[in-house]
Structures are given as C-alpha cells and as structure tokens.
Scaffold this active site. Structure first.
Site, short mmCIF file in Angstrom:
data_model
loop_
_atom_site.label_atom_id
_atom_site.label_comp_id
_atom_site.label_asym_id
_atom_site.label_seq_id
_atom_site.Cartn_x
_atom_site.Cartn_y
_atom_site.Cartn_z
N GLU A 41 -0.59 -3.29 11.88
CA GLU A 41 0.22 -3.02 10.70
C GLU A 41 1.65 -3.49 10.93
O GLU A 41 2.30 -4.02 10.04
CB GLU A 41 0.18 -1.53 10.42
CG GLU A 41 0.67 -1.16 9.05
CD GLU A 41 0.64 0.34 8.83
OE1 GLU A 41 -0.23 0.79 8.08
OE2 GLU A 41 1.49 1.05 9.40
N HIS A 63 0.86 -1.19 0.00
CA HIS A 63 0.00 0.00 0.00
C HIS A 63 0.89 1.24 0.00
O HIS A 63 2.11 1.16 0.05
CB HIS A 63 -0.96 0.00 1.21
CG HIS A 63 -0.39 0.52 2.49
ND1 HIS A 63 -1.12 1.28 3.39
CD2 HIS A 63 0.85 0.38 3.03
CE1 HIS A 63 -0.36 1.58 4.42
NE2 HIS A 63 0.82 1.05 4.24
N HIS A 70 5.08 0.36 -0.44
CA HIS A 70 5.79 -0.49 0.51
C HIS A 70 4.74 -1.51 0.97
O HIS A 70 3.68 -1.62 0.34
CB HIS A 70 6.38 0.33 1.67
CG HIS A 70 5.37 0.96 2.56
ND1 HIS A 70 4.67 2.08 2.19
CD2 HIS A 70 4.90 0.62 3.79
CE1 HIS A 70 3.82 2.42 3.16
NE2 HIS A 70 3.93 1.55 4.13
N HIS A 77 3.23 -4.64 4.18
CA HIS A 77 3.18 -5.14 5.56
C HIS A 77 2.64 -6.56 5.61
O HIS A 77 1.89 -6.99 4.73
CB HIS A 77 2.25 -4.26 6.43
CG HIS A 77 2.71 -2.85 6.57
ND1 HIS A 77 3.81 -2.51 7.31
CD2 HIS A 77 2.23 -1.67 6.08
CE1 HIS A 77 3.99 -1.19 7.27
NE2 HIS A 77 3.05 -0.66 6.53
N CYS A 98 5.81 6.74 4.25
CA CYS A 98 4.63 5.94 3.87
C CYS A 98 4.07 6.36 2.51
O CYS A 98 3.20 5.68 1.96
CB CYS A 98 3.53 6.07 4.92
SG CYS A 98 4.04 5.45 6.53
N ASP A 144 -5.09 -10.40 0.57
CA ASP A 144 -3.80 -11.08 0.70
C ASP A 144 -3.04 -11.11 -0.62
O ASP A 144 -3.59 -11.48 -1.66
CB ASP A 144 -4.02 -12.52 1.18
CG ASP A 144 -2.70 -13.20 1.50
OD1 ASP A 144 -1.79 -12.53 2.02
OD2 ASP A 144 -2.59 -14.41 1.20
N HIS A 145 -1.77 -10.72 -0.55
CA HIS A 145 -0.93 -10.65 -1.73
C HIS A 145 -1.54 -9.70 -2.77
O HIS A 145 -1.49 -9.97 -3.98
CB HIS A 145 -0.65 -12.04 -2.31
CG HIS A 145 0.40 -12.78 -1.50
ND1 HIS A 145 0.15 -13.30 -0.26
CD2 HIS A 145 1.71 -13.03 -1.75
CE1 HIS A 145 1.25 -13.86 0.21
NE2 HIS A 145 2.22 -13.72 -0.66
#
Lengths: 139, 139, 139, 139, 139, 139
Positions: B126, B14, B39, B41, B33, B79-80
């Site tokens: 996060e 994100h 980047h 998480h 950010c 996810d992913h």
C-alpha cells in the site's frame, strides 16, 4: 550554491476534470484520470531550499524546522485527503501534479524566506514514472 | 522449489469504513483512513507463482501470459478506480490491504493452475512502509 | 520554470569498442565494457520537458502523448535490442551512455517542440551507480 | 551541457556538536543528532562531472578513473569511520551533511579538472529523506 | 496464511568487537567493522506479523498500534543511538545484524501476541546489500 | 531460523532461443527475448544463507567471505559477459532467469556448506518487475 532537500510523503485521492465539461469531455481529454469516483496516489514531495551555511551550526536551515512546517502546512492538509474536495488551497483548481506543486510553493515560500533561506524547488512525484519540478514564479 | 514473481502497479482511491457505523465510529477505528471523501495509493502488486521448469523453454510459466492475465483481470479492474465503488469483486467488502490481496488471489488462482503452475503468494504494498502477503486458503 | 519528467525503461545489449582498433586496444581503453560477445543493461530513461501550464488542463504537456511518442520513437527502437547493431540512429556511433543520451535527444526534441513545450533534459541511467544528463546543444 | 554522475556509498558514525558548548546546549540546538555516544548513517554520494565528449571514446570522463579516485580519496577516508574523529579533512569542522559535501568537493575538484572535465555537483544523501547538493564556490 | 509487514527505520552507530580481545584481534576478525571510533548505518526494520483477519475491520492487526509499539519499544531505544553503549537490551552483546534482529524479536513478540496475532519475522537491513531475517526461536 | 542475505549485481547480455528451432519459431515462443543480436540486463542477485549464530562473533557466516566467494565464482563469470556464449556453467543451457538461478545454486552451495551454513535461497532479479527465487533441489 548549496541546497538542502527534505522528502515528505502523502497519500491522497484526486481526479482530473473540469466541472464545466461533461463526463464524456473530461474522459476524452484526461482519460482514466477523469474516473468519476476518483483514484489516488502515494505522492512524494521533495522540498529544496538554498542558502548560506550558518557557520555556528553548519546548517543551511534547521531540518527539523523544515520538516515541522511541511507537516503542519502541507502534509496535514493533503495526507489521506481528497485533493479536489478537502484542501482549501486547491479549491476550484485543476489537481494536476503541475498545479499542486505550484500551490505547495505558494504555501511555504514565505516561511522559508523567514528563516533566511530561499525555496529553490518543489518536486512532486505522482508515481515512480511521473514527476514535476517547479522552480518558482521568477525563473 | 522455484518461484517466479511478476510486479504490476495500480493507482486507486479507497477508504476504510463500515456502512453500518457512523462516520464518528469509523474514524475512531480507522483514523484518517476513514476520511469520507476518500484517499488513495500507488499500489504495488507482486504475484508469485511456483512450479516445475519446462525443459523446452526454461520457463516455470510464460511471463507474458502472466502479465497479460494480470492486466486483464486485475489491473484493468483496479487501476484509476475507486476500490470501494468501482470494482465488482470488492463490492460490499472492507477494502483493507489484507482483503484486497485475498480477493486478487481468488480472481487469478484458477487461471494460473490452468497453466500447470500454482499461485504461491499475492503480495500487495500500500505504501513503502506497509504490505501484506497472502499464501492462500490452504496454508 | 516548471518541468515535467517521464520515466521509461529499456533492456539492451551493447559494447564499447572501435572497429578501427584491435580487441586488445579496445580492452585497454574500455576494459570489461569491450567484451567481444557484448554485455547489457536495464536502462532507465528520464525525459524532462519544460513549458507553460495550459490553464484549461493544468498540463505542461499531455503525459499520455509524451509516453506514446517515447514508446514509438525510442523504446521500440532500443528495447530488447543490441544498441550497436540494431538501432538505425546509433549506427556507426560509440554506444556510451553519453552518446546514446544525445542521440535520444535528437530523435524527440522536435516532436516535443511541436506540442508547444521544450525538451529540457535527457537523463539516461546505465546502472544504479552511473548516469548521464544531457541538456541539449545550446546550453 | 552534458554531465556524468557516479554514485558511491560509505557507512559512518558522526554527531553534531560544538566543543565550546555544553552537552545540554548541543542537544537544544541539534536534538538527537547530538547524542554524545554518536549515531551513524549509510551515506550515498553522487559526484556529477561536466565536460565535452571525447570523440574517440564517447566519454566525458573515464568512469573507472572517477570511481578509483573517489575510492582512494573519499571512500577510504570516510567508510566505516567516525567523521568527527577519524577524517583528516573534517578535523575541527561541524560534520553536518552540508559541510561534509563541501569538504568532499575540495578534495576532488582539482583531480577532475586535471582530466579535462569540471566538477559540477556533490550530492550527499544522509537518509532517504534528507540530502544536500553543492555546486561549488563560484555559483 | 496471511502476513502484514511494517517498515520502520533507525540511524545508529555501532562496532563489532569483543572486549576480551585486543584491537588487533578484533580487526583481524571483524575488519573495518571493528573501527575503534565506531561507524554507523541507516537500518531498515521490517516487522512481519501473521494472523487471522478480523471480519469487522478487515485487519490482521491495527497498523497504527503496531507502528506505535515499534516506535515506543524499538525505535526510541535505537534511533540516533550507539547500539553498543546506549541500548539496555543490547548491553554486553555483539551488535551484529543477526544479534540485533534476535533481540528486537524478544522485545516485541509478547506485545504482538497480546493483540491476538503472532510475530512471524524480523528483517533487519544494515545496508542495501546486507540483511538478516529471523523467524523466531521455535522454527 | 535465521537467514543472512547478500546482494550482488552483474550486467550481462543474453537471449532466449533454442538452436534446434528456426529464428521464427524462437520469436513465436520467446518474443522479443529471442532478438538474434541479443539484449541485456542489470541482474540483481540475492544469496540467502541460513545457519546457527556463532556465539563468539555473532555471525551466521562471515559476510566478507560470502561476498568474496560470490565475486570469484559468480560475478567474475557473469559480469559484463554474454550468458549464452561466455559462461562455462551455462553452456548449452537455456539462459532464462529460472535456469541461471539454479545453475548459480550449484556453483556455490557446497562452498557455503563448507563454512557450516546452508544455502537457503538464490533470488535473481532480471528487471524491477520480474524475479525468480530458487530454494534448492530438496524442497
């Protein structure tokens, strides 16, 4: 043998893909890790150094020095970055956990040797379930 | 009051940015950010449900049902993935931890109510150092 | 040397006892672990594989393959089971953490070798305070 | 090779300093770890033992015996103590993590050998980010 | 209601004792926590803030601001310090986890209110087994 | 409001089943948790107490007293036991996490009130992914 380990963390985006393959080929081999818009991880990095204890300080290596060099050469390069796009030492490389661990080794091994110690292991955790340990090119 | 909590995980990319701002403005407000290449998480999601115990089963809610609905409606979507680009229910929204937690609430609250229980809290971590807890629009 | 580790988990009942001993003898040697009605654990299993990096994929081994084979051959056999009663490859054996780790090695070592890698270590955690690491019969 | 590891914990005060240096010299070398009024940690200690499995019990070593000897010889000496002032086996020594790990090895290695096993590693964690592993004087 | 939590850590020495009691009295009440030469902990601090989401940023509060104020007002005062001797806002107070949590609340509540949010909870973990949560003087 | 929490752990076997159902019915409702030969868990128990701070000691409650009563009344009854067969206060009850948490509340609430504090929450973790929080019959 005595080793000292320092944990650092970085949060990064990446994907697994080969530019010489189609998106379909990449997804067949790398599954959801090939998502074309990236995904990401909270990586945990454990740097293990071995050496003799300095009888004056009781230290194998100055942890503050070790943390500072890791911040400067590794974490600043990787944290809140895209591993495939933003990191000079990963350019053109597969950004699998294995490869990233090896490239981190190359970046810091000489600095540690310059302090009279030896880099013993780079451990890189991608998730709580998956991690890589690299012991260098000579083992 | 009795609550039951289920942990699920997803790994996503994100960034924090507003399209109506310049990259420079975004970096001034969101710092690293706002890195333009994203980047990511390892997010940890804790879904807390409250309700009465079913005297036949000793359950507040069937955990397998809860895990299945979370997989289907939340984890498969996130996810992913890239939270900003790939997720229908986050389109056009800031992808801060706060906003993602609220949007997850909206996606699952009715399904849980349909099982005779109530969604009590969406906790979204996060990193090991930062997390959000959302208790719904009526509290 | 480079290793890759995958964590899996299983929840199981067991006890420590010898059928050729009385309950009193078992309790003298194994203490509360000999409780005749069983007790249980959330086991954490870490499978470490070593090998060369495939230059095409950046992988030592395909983690999805590794996770699938562990699910199929180990986790399905052990999860939500009684180690002493329900598991063919533990029949007639002491179900100490040491023995279970060794038997898991035997079940998966050949499959991993079939992928061009080598099983390096089976680590089995019984609790947060106790764990075993087995490096195979030849070390 | 098979190893068994037991985790124990102790909470202690310490500082890093040399009596033959001024406070200023100590602070230059040891930084905030030289704070003259002490600081402290929740130490985590992992004792790893290697050996053959006893075919009668399935044990490398009796974990209860291991935990008891660690309590008696290590934890009682260190827990809720000042490492620099209160611990006979650390008197006059630098209380770095490295040195404390080595001194713990000396205190327990013979007892473990007396049980037919061998001490393999003393791992001492000072924080979640820093730890030492000592493999004995002969490796 | 929506809350945001930030974790910070500090390592400190302390003891539990009353100056108006003898050492014997202190040990009768506080046990090993009264050790006259101090002991210490790796404290984990979780600061939970509640508020409305800023529709421009998607934030309840700027986490960087929160982390900075915690570093400046709390962590610098407590980290690598002796809680009983070195900390102005703990002078003359019992340094139990309860009291330290309350005093941290007093130090930061107004700053957080100055950002348009409210301090909701100070959670202070002394060990993995013991922690305190303080919700303020008005609840 | 101020609360203090103590973590304790126990390792136990259990299964989810009703004696008035066939094994097939039990497996349809409880899935693998109905395995007839039992399975087990490392349970983590968090007991949260609320109250006023004693101005003499800085304590809400004496943690040693709390830990001792938990050991005596809860952990000795549950640790290395079969929850369905060995525990007087669970006889004839479903041993779901929900029910076990409620029964633990009943066992200890009065003792805590006898110390001038109040039991606030019983949190019981069955695995890292599933837990229950019970706040008592009056909330």
């Amino acid at each position: 043998m005595l080793t000292l380990t320092r944990r650092e963390r970085f949060n990064a985006a990446h994907k697994l893909y080969r530019e010489d393959w189609t998106q379909k080929q990449n997804e067949e081999v790398f599954g959801k890790c090939a998502n074309k818009n990236w995904h990401g991880h909270n990586y945990e990095l454990f740097i293990t150094v071995k050496g003799e204890i300095n009888p004056i300080t009781g230290y194998v290596i100055d942890l503050k020095w070790l943390s500072d060099i890791l911040q400067k050469k590794v974490i600043e390069a990787l944290d809140h970055k895209n591993l495939n796009l933003d990191v000079p030492f990963l350019k053109g490389k597969m950004c699998s956990t294995e490869v990233v661990a090896i490239e981190i080794w190359k970046i810091i091994a000489d600095d540690i040797e310059g302090q009279g110690a030896k880099l013993h292991c780079v451990k890189l955790m991608e998730t709580e379930n998956n991690f890589v340990e690299y012991y260098g090119p000579n083992i």
